[in-house]
Design a protein around this motif. Sequence first.
Motif, PDB file in Angstrom:
ATOM      1  N   PHE A  80       0.753  -1.236  -0.061  1.00  0.00           N
ATOM      2  CA  PHE A  80       0.050  -0.110  -0.069  1.00  0.00           C
ATOM      3  C   PHE A  80       0.958   1.138   0.158  1.00  0.00           C
ATOM      4  O   PHE A  80       1.784   1.391   0.666  1.00  0.00           O
ATOM      5  CB  PHE A  80      -0.942   0.026   1.238  1.00  0.00           C
ATOM      6  CG  PHE A  80      -1.731   1.386   1.385  1.00  0.00           C
ATOM      7  CD1 PHE A  80      -2.712   1.546   0.538  1.00  0.00           C
ATOM      8  CD2 PHE A  80      -1.223   2.387   2.337  1.00  0.00           C
ATOM      9  CE1 PHE A  80      -3.368   2.719   0.483  1.00  0.00           C
ATOM     10  CE2 PHE A  80      -1.979   3.533   2.317  1.00  0.00           C
ATOM     11  CZ  PHE A  80      -3.093   3.779   1.587  1.00  0.00           C
ATOM     12  N   ILE A  88      -9.401   0.852  -3.436  1.00  0.00           N
ATOM     13  CA  ILE A  88      -8.579  -0.025  -3.058  1.00  0.00           C
ATOM     14  C   ILE A  88      -9.095  -1.699  -3.216  1.00  0.00           C
ATOM     15  O   ILE A  88      -9.974  -1.740  -2.626  1.00  0.00           O
ATOM     16  CB  ILE A  88      -7.759  -0.028  -1.557  1.00  0.00           C
ATOM     17  CG1 ILE A  88      -7.397   1.462  -1.730  1.00  0.00           C
ATOM     18  CG2 ILE A  88      -6.814  -0.948  -1.616  1.00  0.00           C
ATOM     19  CD1 ILE A  88      -6.856   2.063  -0.273  1.00  0.00           C
ATOM     20  N   ILE A  90      -8.248  -5.488  -2.814  1.00  0.00           N
ATOM     21  CA  ILE A  90      -7.186  -6.303  -2.243  1.00  0.00           C
ATOM     22  C   ILE A  90      -7.558  -7.421  -2.042  1.00  0.00           C
ATOM     23  O   ILE A  90      -8.740  -7.798  -1.865  1.00  0.00           O
ATOM     24  CB  ILE A  90      -6.971  -5.617  -0.566  1.00  0.00           C
ATOM     25  CG1 ILE A  90      -6.055  -6.534   0.151  1.00  0.00           C
ATOM     26  CG2 ILE A  90      -8.364  -5.469  -0.170  1.00  0.00           C
ATOM     27  CD1 ILE A  90      -5.714  -5.655   1.480  1.00  0.00           C
ATOM     28  N   LEU A 126      -7.535  -3.232   7.398  1.00  0.00           N
ATOM     29  CA  LEU A 126      -8.719  -2.837   6.758  1.00  0.00           C
ATOM     30  C   LEU A 126      -9.095  -1.397   7.213  1.00  0.00           C
ATOM     31  O   LEU A 126      -9.609  -0.478   6.840  1.00  0.00           O
ATOM     32  CB  LEU A 126      -9.532  -3.865   6.393  1.00  0.00           C
ATOM     33  CG  LEU A 126      -9.273  -5.104   5.463  1.00  0.00           C
ATOM     34  CD1 LEU A 126     -10.462  -5.907   5.498  1.00  0.00           C
ATOM     35  CD2 LEU A 126      -8.993  -4.439   4.147  1.00  0.00           C
ATOM     36  N   LEU A 129      -7.089   1.415   5.992  1.00  0.00           N
ATOM     37  CA  LEU A 129      -7.363   1.666   4.856  1.00  0.00           C
ATOM     38  C   LEU A 129      -8.642   2.549   4.757  1.00  0.00           C
ATOM     39  O   LEU A 129      -8.782   3.570   3.986  1.00  0.00           O
ATOM     40  CB  LEU A 129      -7.545   0.651   3.814  1.00  0.00           C
ATOM     41  CG  LEU A 129      -6.325  -0.198   3.759  1.00  0.00           C
ATOM     42  CD1 LEU A 129      -6.774  -1.467   2.550  1.00  0.00           C
ATOM     43  CD2 LEU A 129      -5.227   0.551   3.198  1.00  0.00           C
ATOM     44  N   ARG A 130      -9.706   1.995   5.494  1.00  0.00           N
ATOM     45  CA  ARG A 130     -10.805   2.951   5.561  1.00  0.00           C
ATOM     46  C   ARG A 130     -10.787   4.244   6.227  1.00  0.00           C
ATOM     47  O   ARG A 130     -11.554   5.114   5.833  1.00  0.00           O
ATOM     48  CB  ARG A 130     -11.903   2.015   6.436  1.00  0.00           C
ATOM     49  CG  ARG A 130     -12.502   0.912   5.815  1.00  0.00           C
ATOM     50  CD  ARG A 130     -13.436   1.532   4.356  1.00  0.00           C
ATOM     51  NE  ARG A 130     -14.229   2.191   4.576  1.00  0.00           N
ATOM     52  CZ  ARG A 130     -14.697   3.518   4.153  1.00  0.00           C
ATOM     53  NH1 ARG A 130     -13.601   3.769   3.283  1.00  0.00           N
ATOM     54  NH2 ARG A 130     -15.453   4.214   4.475  1.00  0.00           N
ATOM     55  N   THR A 134     -11.226   6.023   1.548  1.00  0.00           N
ATOM     56  CA  THR A 134     -11.242   5.207   0.292  1.00  0.00           C
ATOM     57  C   THR A 134     -12.196   3.947   0.237  1.00  0.00           C
ATOM     58  O   THR A 134     -12.294   3.231   1.387  1.00  0.00           O
ATOM     59  CB  THR A 134      -9.934   4.859  -0.187  1.00  0.00           C
ATOM     60  OG1 THR A 134      -8.979   5.938  -0.381  1.00  0.00           O
ATOM     61  CG2 THR A 134      -9.746   3.967  -1.496  1.00  0.00           C
ATOM     62  N   GLN A 135     -12.985   3.909  -0.839  1.00  0.00           N
ATOM     63  CA  GLN A 135     -13.805   2.423  -0.858  1.00  0.00           C
ATOM     64  C   GLN A 135     -12.688   1.427  -1.077  1.00  0.00           C
ATOM     65  O   GLN A 135     -11.899   1.464  -1.844  1.00  0.00           O
ATOM     66  CB  GLN A 135     -14.832   2.565  -1.713  1.00  0.00           C
ATOM     67  CG  GLN A 135     -15.500   1.571  -1.993  1.00  0.00           C
ATOM     68  CD  GLN A 135     -16.844   1.324  -3.204  1.00  0.00           C
ATOM     69  OE1 GLN A 135     -17.350   0.475  -3.359  1.00  0.00           O
ATOM     70  NE2 GLN A 135     -16.678   2.424  -3.856  1.00  0.00           N
ATOM     71  N   VAL A 136     -13.041   0.292  -0.224  1.00  0.00           N
ATOM     72  CA  VAL A 136     -12.174  -0.853  -0.234  1.00  0.00           C
ATOM     73  C   VAL A 136     -12.859  -2.047  -0.642  1.00  0.00           C
ATOM     74  O   VAL A 136     -13.926  -2.211  -0.157  1.00  0.00           O
ATOM     75  CB  VAL A 136     -11.644  -1.179   1.229  1.00  0.00           C
ATOM     76  CG1 VAL A 136     -10.613  -2.356   0.984  1.00  0.00           C
ATOM     77  CG2 VAL A 136     -10.874   0.165   1.809  1.00  0.00           C
ATOM     78  N   TRP A 138     -12.624  -6.182  -0.863  1.00  0.00           N
ATOM     79  CA  TRP A 138     -11.753  -7.407  -0.597  1.00  0.00           C
ATOM     80  C   TRP A 138     -12.233  -8.498  -1.548  1.00  0.00           C
ATOM     81  O   TRP A 138     -13.468  -8.764  -1.556  1.00  0.00           O
ATOM     82  CB  TRP A 138     -11.856  -7.981   0.904  1.00  0.00           C
ATOM     83  CG  TRP A 138     -11.011  -8.924   1.098  1.00  0.00           C
ATOM     84  CD1 TRP A 138     -11.210 -10.384   0.724  1.00  0.00           C
ATOM     85  CD2 TRP A 138      -9.721  -8.926   1.643  1.00  0.00           C
ATOM     86  NE1 TRP A 138     -10.200 -11.109   1.067  1.00  0.00           N
ATOM     87  CE2 TRP A 138      -9.070 -10.402   1.545  1.00  0.00           C
ATOM     88  CE3 TRP A 138      -8.897  -7.952   2.303  1.00  0.00           C
ATOM     89  CZ2 TRP A 138      -7.942 -10.863   2.333  1.00  0.00           C
ATOM     90  CZ3 TRP A 138      -7.733  -8.282   2.800  1.00  0.00           C
ATOM     91  CH2 TRP A 138      -7.168  -9.883   2.776  1.00  0.00           C
ATOM     92  N   LEU A 174     -16.468  -1.003   3.174  1.00  0.00           N
ATOM     93  CA  LEU A 174     -15.668  -2.178   2.794  1.00  0.00           C
ATOM     94  C   LEU A 174     -16.599  -3.219   2.117  1.00  0.00           C
ATOM     95  O   LEU A 174     -17.767  -3.163   2.668  1.00  0.00           O
ATOM     96  CB  LEU A 174     -15.091  -2.763   4.205  1.00  0.00           C
ATOM     97  CG  LEU A 174     -14.368  -4.409   4.072  1.00  0.00           C
ATOM     98  CD1 LEU A 174     -13.304  -4.212   3.196  1.00  0.00           C
ATOM     99  CD2 LEU A 174     -14.101  -4.733   5.421  1.00  0.00           C
TER     100      LEU A 174
END
Length: 216
Positions: A80, A88, A90, A126, A129-130, A134-136, A138, A174
Amino acid sequence: MRLLVLVFWMLAGAASAEPLRVLAIGDSILAWHKWTGRDIPSVMGDLLDARVENDAVAGARFSNDSSLGRAAGFDVRAQFRSGAWDVILINGGANDFLSDCRCQACDAVLDGLIAPDLTGEVPAFLAQLRQTGTQVIWMGYYASARSGQFTGCRPYLVEYDARLARLAAATPGLRFVDSEDVMDPSERRLYAFDGIHPSPSGARRIGTYLAQSLTR
């Protein structure tokens, strides 16, 4: 006349809109075919007209204790990098089971990544990241056409994905997208020569599914 002006304004706005910026991090499932531009993230990006940077590394673990390994991108978290990402994408974890417990008696490894109460290294990362806003997404693992060196991992990966799906359901921003929804082990053409990684056709199918998940 007023209608023509409105249409022109809408078209101008669409033309000036910045494309989505997508960062992909993970293991070989996302990295496969990267050298030809037919990898899963690139397919998704093409369909969304997005700018994609795929930093996934074949052989990467989610959690790698080696400082040299982390520096070389063999730790998914170390892949990252900060940026103005809109999405993102992942994945990761399968190589942890392979390397840390040889896909046998892996309960401790599973719980370290994500425990039944949804704590662990993966949820912690995670959450970081949140915090960027940003929208993540998985991406869950699929069943392979041939298990190969991952023989014995399947039950752990199924439970791993189930816990991640629960985490995503409870976490705004997420999303869990299960690649198994579109990968059928009986369709051998979807798999590369090793029966584990996606073929170009498999990568296109998964990339298309991911792109559709963002437009629903």
